[in-house]
Each structure stands twice: as structure tokens, then as C-alpha cells.
Design an enzyme around this catalytic site. Structure first.
Site, mmCIF file in Angstrom:
data_model
loop_
_atom_site.group_PDB
_atom_site.id
_atom_site.type_symbol
_atom_site.label_atom_id
_atom_site.label_comp_id
_atom_site.label_asym_id
_atom_site.label_seq_id
_atom_site.Cartn_x
_atom_site.Cartn_y
_atom_site.Cartn_z
ATOM 1 N N THR A 1 12.282 3.652 -6.825
ATOM 2 C CA THR A 1 12.812 2.556 -5.682
ATOM 3 C C THR A 1 12.051 0.908 -5.404
ATOM 4 O O THR A 1 12.491 -0.166 -5.465
ATOM 5 C CB THR A 1 12.777 3.667 -4.581
ATOM 6 O OG1 THR A 1 13.178 4.909 -4.607
ATOM 7 C CG2 THR A 1 13.362 2.805 -3.588
ATOM 8 N N VAL A 2 10.402 1.246 -5.568
ATOM 9 C CA VAL A 2 10.273 -0.077 -4.946
ATOM 10 C C VAL A 2 10.085 -1.028 -6.066
ATOM 11 O O VAL A 2 10.222 -2.287 -6.114
ATOM 12 C CB VAL A 2 8.386 -0.074 -5.010
ATOM 13 C CG1 VAL A 2 8.306 -0.889 -4.016
ATOM 14 C CG2 VAL A 2 8.615 0.885 -2.895
ATOM 15 N N ALA B 1 5.995 -20.498 -2.196
ATOM 16 C CA ALA B 1 5.123 -19.904 -2.901
ATOM 17 C C ALA B 1 4.541 -21.108 -3.417
ATOM 18 O O ALA B 1 3.597 -21.250 -4.101
ATOM 19 C CB ALA B 1 4.999 -18.703 -3.943
ATOM 20 N N GLU C 1 -0.155 -4.615 0.965
ATOM 21 C CA GLU C 1 0.457 -4.439 1.714
ATOM 22 C C GLU C 1 1.395 -3.343 1.336
ATOM 23 O O GLU C 1 1.724 -2.877 2.838
ATOM 24 C CB GLU C 1 1.071 -6.183 2.231
ATOM 25 C CG GLU C 1 1.509 -6.116 3.860
ATOM 26 C CD GLU C 1 1.063 -6.328 4.508
ATOM 27 O OE1 GLU C 1 0.423 -7.298 4.295
ATOM 28 O OE2 GLU C 1 0.623 -5.149 5.538
ATOM 29 N N VAL D 1 0.764 0.732 2.830
ATOM 30 C CA VAL D 1 0.661 1.362 4.254
ATOM 31 C C VAL D 1 2.046 0.940 4.927
ATOM 32 O O VAL D 1 1.936 -0.753 5.152
ATOM 33 C CB VAL D 1 -0.811 0.884 5.619
ATOM 34 C CG1 VAL D 1 -0.600 1.069 5.879
ATOM 35 C CG2 VAL D 1 -2.039 1.280 4.206
ATOM 36 N N ILE E 1 5.931 -2.809 7.128
ATOM 37 C CA ILE E 1 4.966 -3.339 8.112
ATOM 38 C C ILE E 1 3.703 -4.231 8.278
ATOM 39 O O ILE E 1 3.161 -3.891 6.947
ATOM 40 C CB ILE E 1 4.663 -2.443 9.505
ATOM 41 C CG1 ILE E 1 5.724 -1.456 9.926
ATOM 42 C CG2 ILE E 1 3.271 -3.270 10.280
ATOM 43 C CD1 ILE E 1 5.578 -0.075 10.648
ATOM 44 N N ASP F 1 0.065 12.131 3.075
ATOM 45 C CA ASP F 1 0.498 10.894 3.178
ATOM 46 C C ASP F 1 -0.298 9.703 4.257
ATOM 47 O O ASP F 1 -0.649 8.737 3.628
ATOM 48 C CB ASP F 1 1.857 10.831 2.437
ATOM 49 C CG ASP F 1 2.864 9.585 2.071
ATOM 50 O OD1 ASP F 1 2.565 8.781 1.648
ATOM 51 O OD2 ASP F 1 2.524 9.115 4.056
ATOM 52 N N LYS G 1 -2.867 6.837 4.507
ATOM 53 C CA LYS G 1 -3.015 4.942 4.947
ATOM 54 C C LYS G 1 -3.862 5.106 6.172
ATOM 55 O O LYS G 1 -4.133 3.839 5.855
ATOM 56 C CB LYS G 1 -1.206 5.248 5.455
ATOM 57 C CG LYS G 1 -0.286 5.276 4.373
ATOM 58 C CD LYS G 1 0.767 5.713 5.455
ATOM 59 C CE LYS G 1 1.809 5.811 3.789
ATOM 60 N NZ LYS G 1 3.185 6.651 3.821
ATOM 61 N N GLY H 1 11.609 2.636 1.897
ATOM 62 C CA GLY H 1 12.970 1.852 1.515
ATOM 63 C C GLY H 1 12.304 1.500 0.847
ATOM 64 O O GLY H 1 11.372 0.082 0.544
#
Ligand code: HSE
Length: 442
Positions: free
Chosen positions: A27-28, A47, A144, A147, A151, A216, A220, A317
Site C-alpha cells: 500500500t505505502v 525539492a 515520518e 508514527v 500526521i 504497534d 510508535k 492508508g
């Protein structure tokens, strides 16, 4: 100066495209590729240089990912990807605290690559070793996405809040647990039924204990603690309790008293050492944490200068997590290089873990025999434990045999509560086991 000459000057200052090798196309991973394909020009502008994928790896090459990967070299072994000369940044999206993910990250660092990862288990457990190795190699490890999904809590803590002494950091950082708890309340369904629903919806990790057992979220929390308090990540020292014992009864009763139950992680430095706990807690229903619905995450940071900061957003997600991965990539492209946990690894102190002792109010639920003097016996045990009662509610009774009684205590210590919970059954006036839950001050 013409816009053409500005563009030429900008280009000449930069070393060309930043070349990514992406290991893991779940997914990621696919979400990350999609952002790069969709927003290439915008990313290059922000960038200061183009960001390109040169190679990818995944377990199954044949899987239909609904995207064009034909421009990228394919490696069947993530370690080979990590060694490639045409990769500047190794993006680890495989997961797992051991095995190939860990090995490939070490290979990448050794081969002079910077690393971006979403791997919270790896960082919570082996973060110190990885940070030391990265710094010895002059490379950065950014995470990033590890966690709270989308966010931006790591950059907030290591950047925007870097001038603050952090008093406490806490949060709801497992969306699956928050989904289960809020769904239990809204639909009036028991834990087992909603757990099954979550499984059907594909919300649960392959090993669901990672979610519902609080593991999990504790990974974090251990990462946030390290950044907040300048200590080595100490996942082993987190006191962990999952949501398995949260009953629909407690969710309803807590609501009656103005609270919601959340799987809340809290880390705070005390005079005795670092307290890190992950447990189902009551929070005021009208607080930001109490209002958090479904799979959303929230992190609350309390700094000595800034006060309380509340961050809320999608904790998992494709889009949100890939957004975080790309924020790290963009920082590397911009040559923003910070130590892994916000300060050099050698300067991180070993955490001195302390068992939770910070006083709090507690919620207790007892099933009390319906006879004269029963309540007096309960009050006497609480009195002996040094616990003062703030509020109490007795519910009506249908069959006359026992009645539910709810107690909200004044602030007291976990030791006093443990003593009371152990002693209450000895009064002979309660049915079953008493339930206690901490009411976290938020
Ligand atoms: N399983 C996690 C959650 C998402 O439910 O929040 C990945 O960290």
C-alpha cells in the site's frame, strides 16, 4: 535577472535528480510511486531538483499493482537494491523488526545511501544501533511515516518544537483500535463482533495482536519518547495493555459518566525515570482525544514554551503514509539533514524506565451484592487504600441479586488502585472481578 538565468543558476547549484530505490510495493510503496508519477513537476520545484525512481523491489513481481513500473529497474532482493550505484535514497517499506528490512537498511547505509523508512517496529527496537551506524556513515535515516501515518509529528517534534523541553507526549496512534472502540460505542456491539468486522474490512495487521495488543502503538510511543526526552528508544520498557478486556459495558458506563475509552499512549519524564504506558484509558468525551472517531490518530505534545499542541489526521492508508514518506524524501533532496532521533545518537541517554506512578483519577466498575452494608464495605476498602471517592453511581436492579456500581476516584496512585482491586473481592460482597481503568488527564 531574467527568469531563464534564475532557472539556470538554480539548476547549476544542484547535483541533479535525487534517485530513489523503493523496497516494498504494498500500500505505502505503491502510494509513494503514485505521488512521484502524479506530482513530478511540483516535487522538483519544491525539492529544488527532480525526484525520480530508478529501481524497485518487492516479493511478487507479477502482482497487479495497477501502475506502470516499466521505467524502473527491478530487483528481487532488497539488499541488491540497497547496493545499486544509481540509488541515492533507499526507501524501506517492507516492514518487520528483523530479517530483510533490517539487513537491507544496514546495507544501504554501508553503501552510502540515505534511508527513508516507515518501519516503526525496527526503529523502536533497533533504533539506537541504526542511528549510530547511520551517523558513523554520515547518512541520515528519516521516518515520518513510522508514527501516526500522515500526521507530521516527527518533523513537528524534531523541528518546530525543538526549542521546547517536552513535559509529556501522548496519543491515540493505532487507528484499528480506535475504530473498534468507537464502533463498539456507536453500534452497541461487543468487542468480538467489531474485531471480526475490522478483520473483514482489512483493518487488522497480519498479526492482529500488533494492533489490539497495543504493540504497534507502543512502537510508535517508544519512538516519540526518544525524540521528546533525548533517550534511546526503549520499547521493552513500555507498560503495555491492549484493548481486549474493554467491554461494551464499560464503554457505555464510561459514556454515562462523561468519558470515552481510548487506547492511549503516554510518555512522561518523572523524577523517578521515564514512564511509558499504553493502555485503555478514560478521557473526557468532550476533549479532543475523546472526540476522535474511527481510524483517525491524534498526538498531543506538551512543551514548556509552546504549551499543548494537538495533531490529528489519518494514521494509516496509502495517501497519508506515502505523503509522509515523500516529506522525508523532499527534505533529503533539500539537503536538510538531522540526526535520527533529533540529536546525535551518541548523546541519547539510556532510558531509565519507571513504572507508572503519576497519580490519576480512576474509574472502577463493580457488580455489588444487593444487601445492606455492601457499599459500606467497598467504601472501607477504598478508605484503607487511601483512595477518596469523587463520584459514585449505582444502577437499578432487575432481579435483586446484584447491581452495577461505578466509582470515579479522586487522584490516586496505581499502587493504591492495585491494592484496592486485590482487596475488594475479599469483602465477599462483589460478584465477579472489579474493573479499573485510568482516567488520563488530557
Ligand atoms: N495498524 C496500524 C493502525 C497502521 O491501525 O493504525 C499502521 O501503523
Amino acid at each position: 535577472m531574467s527568469s531563464q538565468s534564475i532557472a539556470n543558476e538554480t539548476t547549476s547549484q544542484h547535483p541533479g535528480p535525487l534517485r530513489l530505490g523503493i523496497a516494498g510495493l504494498g500500500t505505502v510503496g505503491t502510494g509513494t510511486v503514485k505521488i512521484i508519477q502524479k506530482n513530478a513537476a511540483m516535487l522538483a520545484a519544491r525539492a529544488g531538483r527532480p525526484i525520480v525512481v530508478t529501481a524497485v523491489s518487492a516479493r511478487d513481481r507479477q502482482k497487479n499493482r495497477d501502475m506502470d513500473l516499466s521505467d524502473y529497474a527491478w530487483e528481487s532482493d532488497a539488499r541488491a537494491l540497497a547496493r545499486r550505484d544509481d540509488v541515492d535514497v533507499f526507501i524501506e517499506l517492507i516492514g518487520g523488526d528483523e530479517g530483510i528490512a533490517r539487513e537491507a537498511i544496514m546495507v544501504a547505509l554501508q553503501s552510502g545511501k540515505d534511508v527513508v523508512t516507515a518501519n516503526k517496529a525496527l526503529l523502536a527496537i533497533h533504533g539506537q544501533e541504526i542511528a549510530e551506524f547511520a551517523e558513523a556513515q554520515g547518512r541520515v535515516v528519516r521516518f515520518e511515516a513510522a508514527v501516526a501515518g500522515g500526521i507530521p509529528v516527527i518533523k513537528t517534534m524534531t523541528g518546530s518544537l525543538a526549542a521546547n523541553r517536552i513535559n509529556r507526549v501522548m496519543g491515540v496512534m493505532n487507528g484499528t483500535c480506535n475504530y473498534i472502540l468507537t464502533r463498539m460505542e456507536s453500534a452497541g456491539l461487543p468487542y468480538e463482533t467489531v474485531f471480526e468486522e475490522a478483520r473483514q474490512l482489512g483493518y487488522l495487521e497480519a498479526d492482529p495482536t500488533l494492533d489490539v495488543g497495543g504493540i504497534d502503538a507502543s512502537h510508535k510511543l517508544a519512538i516519540l519518547s526518544s525524540i521528546a526526552f533525548g533517550t534511546r528508544p526503549a520499547f521493552d520498557a513500555v507498560e503495555i495493555e491492549g484493548i481486549e478486556r474493554v467491554s461494551i459495558d464499560d464503554i457505555r458506563r464510561a459514556a454515562d459518566m462523561g468519558y470515552r475509552i481510548k487506547l492511549l499512549g503516554v510518555a512522561q519524564m518523572t523524577a523517578r525515570g521515564l514512564e511509558q504506558r499504553m493502555s485503555p484509558c478514560l478521557v473526557p468525551a468532550d476533549s479532543p482525544l475523546g472526540q476522535l472517531q474511527g481510524g483517525t490518530n491524534m498526538v498531543v505534545i506538551e512543551g514548556d514554551s509552546v504549551g499543548q499542541i494537538v495533531l490529528r489526521g489519518a494514521g494509516a492508508g496509502e495517501g497519508p503514509t506515502a505523503s509522509s514518506v515523500m516529506s522525508d524524501v523532499i527534505e533529503i533532496a533539500r539537503n536538510v539533514r538531522i540526526p535520527t532521533f533529533g540529536q546525535p545518537a551518541a548523546r541519547l541517554e539510556p532510558a531509565q524506565p519507571a513504572r507508572t506512578a503519576v497519580p490519576a483519577a480512576y474509574y472502577m466498575r463493580l457488580e455489588l451484592q444487593d444487601k445492606p452494608g455492601a457499599l459500606a464495605k467497598i467504601a472501607s476498602v477504598l478508605g484503607d487504600a487511601g483512595i477518596s471517592i469523587d463520584r459514585m453511581r449505582q444502577y437499578g436492579h432487575a432481579d435483586g441479586s446484584s447491581v452495577p456500581v461505578l466509582i470515579v476516584t479522586d487522584k490516586t496512585t496505581p499502587d493504591a488502585i492495585d491494592f484496592a482491586i486485590e482487596t475488594l473481592p475479599k469483602t465477599g460482597v462483589i460478584v465477579g472481578e472489579p474493573v479499573e481503568l485510568r482516567i488520563e488527564e488530557v
